[in-house]
Write a protein that holds these residues in place. Structure first.
Motif, PDB file in Angstrom:
ATOM      1  N   ASN A  95       0.828  -1.210   0.000  1.00 56.02           N
ATOM      2  CA  ASN A  95       0.000   0.000   0.000  1.00 56.02           C
ATOM      3  C   ASN A  95       0.861   1.257   0.000  1.00 56.02           C
ATOM      4  N   CYS A  96       1.939   1.225   0.779  1.00 52.68           N
ATOM      5  CA  CYS A  96       2.851   2.361   0.860  1.00 52.68           C
ATOM      6  C   CYS A  96       3.550   2.590  -0.487  1.00 52.68           C
ATOM      7  N   PHE A  97       3.918   1.510  -1.155  1.00 56.53           N
ATOM      8  CA  PHE A  97       4.556   1.616  -2.470  1.00 56.53           C
ATOM      9  C   PHE A  97       3.593   2.232  -3.482  1.00 56.53           C
ATOM     10  N   ASN A  98       2.348   1.796  -3.441  1.00 57.57           N
ATOM     11  CA  ASN A  98       1.348   2.369  -4.351  1.00 57.57           C
ATOM     12  C   ASN A  98       1.129   3.847  -4.071  1.00 57.57           C
ATOM     13  N   SER A  99       1.141   4.223  -2.785  1.00 60.96           N
ATOM     14  CA  SER A  99       0.989   5.643  -2.420  1.00 60.96           C
ATOM     15  C   SER A  99       2.159   6.454  -2.945  1.00 60.96           C
ATOM     16  N   MET A 100       3.352   5.870  -2.904  1.00 60.53           N
ATOM     17  CA  MET A 100       4.536   6.554  -3.425  1.00 60.53           C
ATOM     18  C   MET A 100       4.378   6.820  -4.926  1.00 60.53           C
ATOM     19  N   LEU A 101       3.895   5.823  -5.663  1.00 61.12           N
ATOM     20  CA  LEU A 101       3.678   6.020  -7.098  1.00 61.12           C
ATOM     21  C   LEU A 101       2.616   7.076  -7.354  1.00 61.12           C
ATOM     22  N   SER A 102       1.536   7.051  -6.536  1.00 66.72           N
ATOM     23  CA  SER A 102       0.471   8.051  -6.681  1.00 66.72           C
ATOM     24  C   SER A 102       0.974   9.450  -6.377  1.00 66.72           C
ATOM     25  N   ASP A 103       2.003   9.524  -5.517  1.00 65.59           N
ATOM     26  CA  ASP A 103       2.578  10.809  -5.124  1.00 65.59           C
ATOM     27  C   ASP A 103       3.507  11.354  -6.207  1.00 65.59           C
ATOM     28  N   GLY A 104       3.680  10.580  -7.280  1.00 61.30           N
ATOM     29  CA  GLY A 104       4.533  11.036  -8.376  1.00 61.30           C
ATOM     30  C   GLY A 104       6.006  10.811  -8.149  1.00 61.30           C
ATOM     31  N   VAL A 105       6.355   9.974  -7.159  1.00 61.97           N
ATOM     32  CA  VAL A 105       7.769   9.709  -6.853  1.00 61.97           C
ATOM     33  C   VAL A 105       8.198   8.463  -7.615  1.00 61.97           C
ATOM     34  N   ALA A 106       9.246   8.575  -8.402  1.00 56.94           N
ATOM     35  CA  ALA A 106       9.739   7.435  -9.178  1.00 56.94           C
ATOM     36  C   ALA A 106      10.518   6.495  -8.265  1.00 56.94           C
ATOM     37  N   PRO A 107      10.229   5.199  -8.306  1.00 53.83           N
ATOM     38  CA  PRO A 107      10.941   4.260  -7.424  1.00 53.83           C
ATOM     39  C   PRO A 107      12.346   3.985  -7.928  1.00 53.83           C
ATOM     40  N   HIS A 108      13.256   3.655  -6.994  1.00 53.84           N
ATOM     41  CA  HIS A 108      14.568   3.157  -7.389  1.00 53.84           C
ATOM     42  C   HIS A 108      14.692   1.698  -6.948  1.00 53.84           C
ATOM     43  N   GLU A 109      15.864   1.096  -7.176  1.00 58.80           N
ATOM     44  CA  GLU A 109      16.001  -0.352  -6.952  1.00 58.80           C
ATOM     45  C   GLU A 109      15.774  -0.750  -5.498  1.00 58.80           C
ATOM     46  N   VAL A 110      16.146   0.124  -4.537  1.00 58.66           N
ATOM     47  CA  VAL A 110      15.968  -0.225  -3.118  1.00 58.66           C
ATOM     48  C   VAL A 110      14.486  -0.293  -2.772  1.00 58.66           C
ATOM     49  N   ALA A 111      13.703   0.648  -3.290  1.00 57.46           N
ATOM     50  CA  ALA A 111      12.260   0.646  -3.026  1.00 57.46           C
ATOM     51  C   ALA A 111      11.607  -0.602  -3.613  1.00 57.46           C
ATOM     52  N   VAL A 112      11.975  -0.930  -4.852  1.00 61.47           N
ATOM     53  CA  VAL A 112      11.387  -2.114  -5.489  1.00 61.47           C
ATOM     54  C   VAL A 112      11.822  -3.383  -4.762  1.00 61.47           C
ATOM     55  N   THR A 113      13.071  -3.425  -4.285  1.00 61.61           N
ATOM     56  CA  THR A 113      13.545  -4.582  -3.523  1.00 61.61           C
ATOM     57  C   THR A 113      12.700  -4.779  -2.267  1.00 61.61           C
ATOM     58  N   GLY A 114      12.401  -3.665  -1.575  1.00 64.38           N
ATOM     59  CA  GLY A 114      11.582  -3.755  -0.358  1.00 64.38           C
ATOM     60  C   GLY A 114      10.183  -4.269  -0.637  1.00 64.38           C
ATOM     61  N   VAL A 115       9.558  -3.802  -1.711  1.00 66.79           N
ATOM     62  CA  VAL A 115       8.186  -4.228  -1.997  1.00 66.79           C
ATOM     63  C   VAL A 115       8.164  -5.646  -2.565  1.00 66.79           C
ATOM     64  N   LEU A 116       9.246  -6.065  -3.226  1.00 73.91           N
ATOM     65  CA  LEU A 116       9.338  -7.465  -3.671  1.00 73.91           C
ATOM     66  C   LEU A 116       9.410  -8.412  -2.477  1.00 73.91           C
ATOM     67  N   SER A 117      10.099  -7.971  -1.435  1.00 68.57           N
ATOM     68  CA  SER A 117      10.147  -8.772  -0.206  1.00 68.57           C
ATOM     69  C   SER A 117       8.750  -8.920   0.385  1.00 68.57           C
ATOM     70  N   ALA A 118       7.981  -7.845   0.373  1.00 70.28           N
ATOM     71  CA  ALA A 118       6.594  -7.905   0.854  1.00 70.28           C
ATOM     72  C   ALA A 118       5.756  -8.820  -0.029  1.00 70.28           C
ATOM     73  N   CYS A 119       6.002  -8.744  -1.321  1.00 72.12           N
ATOM     74  CA  CYS A 119       5.279  -9.587  -2.273  1.00 72.12           C
ATOM     75  C   CYS A 119       5.561 -11.065  -2.003  1.00 72.12           C
ATOM     76  N   SER A 120       6.814 -11.388  -1.636  1.00 72.82           N
ATOM     77  CA  SER A 120       7.176 -12.767  -1.297  1.00 72.82           C
ATOM     78  C   SER A 120       6.401 -13.244  -0.078  1.00 72.82           C
ATOM     79  N   GLN A 121       6.248 -12.352   0.900  1.00 73.13           N
ATOM     80  CA  GLN A 121       5.481 -12.711   2.103  1.00 73.13           C
ATOM     81  C   GLN A 121       4.024 -12.985   1.762  1.00 73.13           C
ATOM     82  N   LEU A 122       3.475 -12.180   0.864  1.00 76.09           N
ATOM     83  CA  LEU A 122       2.066 -12.342   0.482  1.00 76.09           C
ATOM     84  C   LEU A 122       1.859 -13.490  -0.505  1.00 76.09           C
ATOM     85  N   LYS A 123       2.962 -13.964  -1.115  1.00 77.43           N
ATOM     86  CA  LYS A 123       2.890 -15.000  -2.164  1.00 77.43           C
ATOM     87  C   LYS A 123       1.938 -14.571  -3.291  1.00 77.43           C
TER      88      LYS A 123
END
Length: 744
Positions: A222-250
């Motif tokens: 949800n926080c990652f989606n809010s960041m995108l909505s805020d117009g902030v471009a993600p970098h590799e560290v942000a995507v790495t963090g949300v991929l870890s969350a994605c792994s938890q959610l399967k």
């Protein structure tokens, strides 16, 4: 500082060469030249080993200025030293009358954060900074000050330092948000992010990583989606963090969309991002995509991508594929070994896991304690005493770091292998114990039929100031019902009441199960059933199984039928329920009912589990089934079994042939009983083990009544300790008696 005519060294070696030139030429006493050498050396530092050289050079400098002290502090920071050197430098600076400036405190605060200095020292330095530096220098020290307090978990100090900044820049906001996120104060970090005048990618990433670390994967997404909505471009560290969350959610669909986003935004594929993608696909079950990414960008020299794909295969149960990748690696690290060992354990391949653990020594790697605890737990569940002892030897040889968790696992392993004496030795030698250690000791004594001794340890635990928890009381109540002498009914009632009144522990279904078992063993079946009816939760199969077992001992046919009805609803495919009820009908000579149970098993396709017994001799496991004649020592075993039968009859033993319902004569029934797997294993133990060693048997089913009676007499006639671990509990046979008090 004036410019130096000397070249600038690019390594410690070059700096030492320049040092030699300056010394031989006498220029080392020239302040600009000496200062240039020291500053260059500081820039080259890459390890704590070089710091002593840098500080010894600092001590010989002809003049100590504010700049040189700041350079020395920067050297401490680059070398990742502890807090002692920086604080000593600061005190020396004050004694020498050298004025500290903002750079001094900038490096001091960063050193203290890195070294996790004591709170008192950090506050002292903060106070000195406020007295010494000008308000205009505030921004230079503000961010490292906030970071220092946040790294130490001093939330109030960090927040106060943040609030005192008159004009906060983006770095101050980001540092404070990141600090709160690392401390786990995620709601406060989120509120601060909303208030920030500028929400940059670093602040968003800190929050995403914080949610992911806390296991709050949905909020990280949800926080990652809010960041995108805020117009902030993600970098590799942000995507790495949300991929870890994605792994938890399967969540495979989300993971694929993130993978597409990486290509669309042309985000740099860092090593961490590659690992996160492999891990995400593996944990979401798409091992083919994980393998594809590994083959495309992960087959380099670094072990992290290898570890991710190997761990993925292991978690999916494909340990042979994982092993083939493991064997391809040039330099597997501790994480690689841990993943493979854990994979083998979860696949039931303990021997392979132990061989790999021993292989770590050839790679000069120190095993992870978590892995050794997992190995010991596997040895405990399998009763693998020789392998457990080998692990114990590794711990004694300091191949792993000894700690309270490791020692507790050792106690548990020895107890579950029936070696109470060795478990007690480990327990008594422990320098540190916790509530889990005491609970393991009490539970182990209970399951080995030493209920009174277990209660003595419980009293000692409380005298030593340890507060019992829910698990402890399960062990205590089990001890009351598994006493070798008799059921400790009054003690059990007292402890069941005490856990609520004295410690505020609400009984769970396991505690009720122990009390039902205790009442049933004591013959108070009506009271046991009343307790079942008043429980705040539905009784499980263990509780009804306790009642069914007690019904056989106390000849309660109607209640047995009632308990069996509940069990068959809960576990319709569990063969033990049918066998137990069948035996109850046979004991009561209700042949029609017994026949009906056998027909019911046939109708439902339930087959009685084949029984086997095993014994370990000289590190080799020998497995026996009924009437087994495949063993190389079959002739010797049969000869010993005939001697056992002869000596048992000579002391008046009569086989319990009534348990055999097959229509054969008495002699054939006696022969059938003599050929039971546990008797064959004991016969092998008598001829292959020295007289001073106990005979240790593992059995996958409960010991039958005839074998139980026979083993008691064998232990007396041969003057041997015989330990049998069946599916229900431990039986310690000594001098004609059993620790279970003939109730199992």
């Amino acid at each position: 500082m004036p410019a130096s005519p000397w070249p600038t060294p690019r390594s410690v070696r070059q700096a030492s060469q320049l040092h030699a030139v300056l010394t031989t030429s006498g220029k080392i006493a020239h302040p600009p030249s000496a200062g240039h050498l020291f500053n260059s050396l500081t820039n080259c530092l890459s390890a704590p080993l070089h710091l002593s050289y840098a500080l010894s050079l600092f001590d010989r400098l002809p003049l100590h200025s504010t700049f040189l002290f700041a350079t020395a502090l920067r050297a401490c920071l680059r070398a990742s030293t502890g807090a002692d050197h920086p604080v000593l430098l600061f005190r020396r600076m004050r004694r020498g009358g050298v004025r500290a400036d903002a750079f001094t405190f900038h490096f001091l605060f960063r050193c203290c954060a890195l070294a996790r200095a004591r709170a008192g020292i950090c506050r002292m330095l903060h106070a000195a900074c406020l007295r010494t530096t000008l308000p205009s220098a505030g921004m230079l020290v503000a961010n490292p000050l906030i970071h220092m307090y946040a790294a130490l978990g001093l939330t109030d100090d960090a927040r106060r330092a943040f609030d005192e900044i008159p004009a906060k820049d983006a770095v101050a906001w980001t540092t404070m948000i990141g600090g709160l996120a690392k401390m786990g104060l995620l709601e406060e970090a989120r509120r601060l992010l909303v208030q920030a005048p500028e929400r940059n990618v670093v602040a968003w990433t800190s929050l995403i990583a914080g949610y992911s670390r806390a296991g709050r994967a949905a909020e990280a997404v949800n926080c990652f989606n809010s960041m995108l909505s805020d117009g902030v471009a993600p970098h590799e560290v942000a995507v790495t963090g949300v991929l870890s969350a994605c792994s938890q959610l399967k969540d495979l669909d989300l993971g694929r969309s993130l993978h597409f986003l990486i290509g669309e935004k042309r985000i740099k594929m860092s090593d961490n991002l590659v690992v996160a993608l492999i891990d995400m696909y593996a944990k979401c079950g798409d091992i083919a995509c994980a393998q594809g990414i590994f083959d495309a960008v992960g087959r380099g020299q670094k072990p992290q991508p290898w570890n991710a794909i190997i761990d993925g295969y292991c978690k999916l149960g494909h340990v042979d594929v994982a092993r083939s990748l493991f064997d391809e690696m040039d330099t597997p690290d501790v994480i690689t070994f841990n993943s493979m060992i854990t994979g083998y354990i979860h696949s039931g391949r303990l021997r392979d896991a132990l061989l790999l653990f021993m292989q770590m020594r050839r790679h000069s790697l120190r095993a992870d304690n978590f892995t050794v605890v997992s190995l010991l737990t596997a040895c405990a569940s399998l009763g693998a005493l020789p392998q457990g002892r080998a692990l114990h030897a590794s711990i004694e040889q300091r191949l792993v770091e000894d700690d309270v968790y490791l020692a507790t696992a050792l106690v548990d392993m020895y107890m579950k292998c029936g070696r109470v004496d060795e478990a007690t030795t480990v327990f008594q030698r422990m320098g540190e114990r916790d509530v889990h250690t005491w609970s393991a000791m009490i539970a182990g004594l209970a399951f080995n039929g030493m209920g009174k001794v277990a209660l003595e340890y419980f009293c000692q635990m409380k005298r030593d100031g340890f507060q019992p928890n829910s698990v402890t009381y399960i062990a205590v109540l089990t001890a009351c019902s598994h006493s070798a002498h008799s059921c400790l009914l009054n003690e059990g009632r007292q402890h069941f009441k005490e856990m609520r009144s004295s410690h505020g522990i609400r009984p769970q279904i396991e505690h009720f199960g122990c009390m039902v078992d205790l009442l049933a063993r004591s013959g108070l079946l009506d009271e046991a059933v009343d307790l079942v009816r008043t429980m705040p939760m539905q009784p499980n199969a263990v509780i009804w199984g306790s009642i069914l077992s007690a019904c056989r001992v106390h000849k309660k046919i109607d209640l047995a039928r009632h308990a069996a009805e509940h069990l068959l609803k809960l576990e319709p495919d569990e063969d033990a329920v049918y066998v137990q009820l069948y035996n109850i009908y046979i004991d009561s000579r209700k042949w029609v009912d017994a026949s009906r149970i056998r027909m019911l098993m046939e109708e439902r396709g339930v087959k009685k589990t084949a029984g086997y017994s095993s014994i370990t001799v000289a590190g080799q496991v020998h497995k026996f089934v009924v009437n087994d004649q495949s063993h190389p020592w079959t002739f010797e075993i049969i000869t010993m079994m005939e001697e056992i039968a002869h000596r048992l009859k000579s002391v008046g033993y009569s086989p319990i042939t009534s348990k055999i319902t097959v229509d054969v004569d008495e002699e054939e029934k006696e022969q059938a009983l003599l050929a039971h797997s546990e008797k064959m294993a004991i016969a092998f133990g008598l001829i292959s083990l020295p007289p001073n060693l106990p005979i240790h048997i593992m059995k996958n089913l409960r010991v039958c009544e005839d074998c139980h009676s026979a083993i008691k007499l064998i232990s007396k006639l041969w003057k041997r300790e015989i330990i049998v671990r069946d599916r229900s509990r431990f039986h310690h046979f000594r001098d004609g008696t059993c620790s279970c008090n003939d109730f199992w």
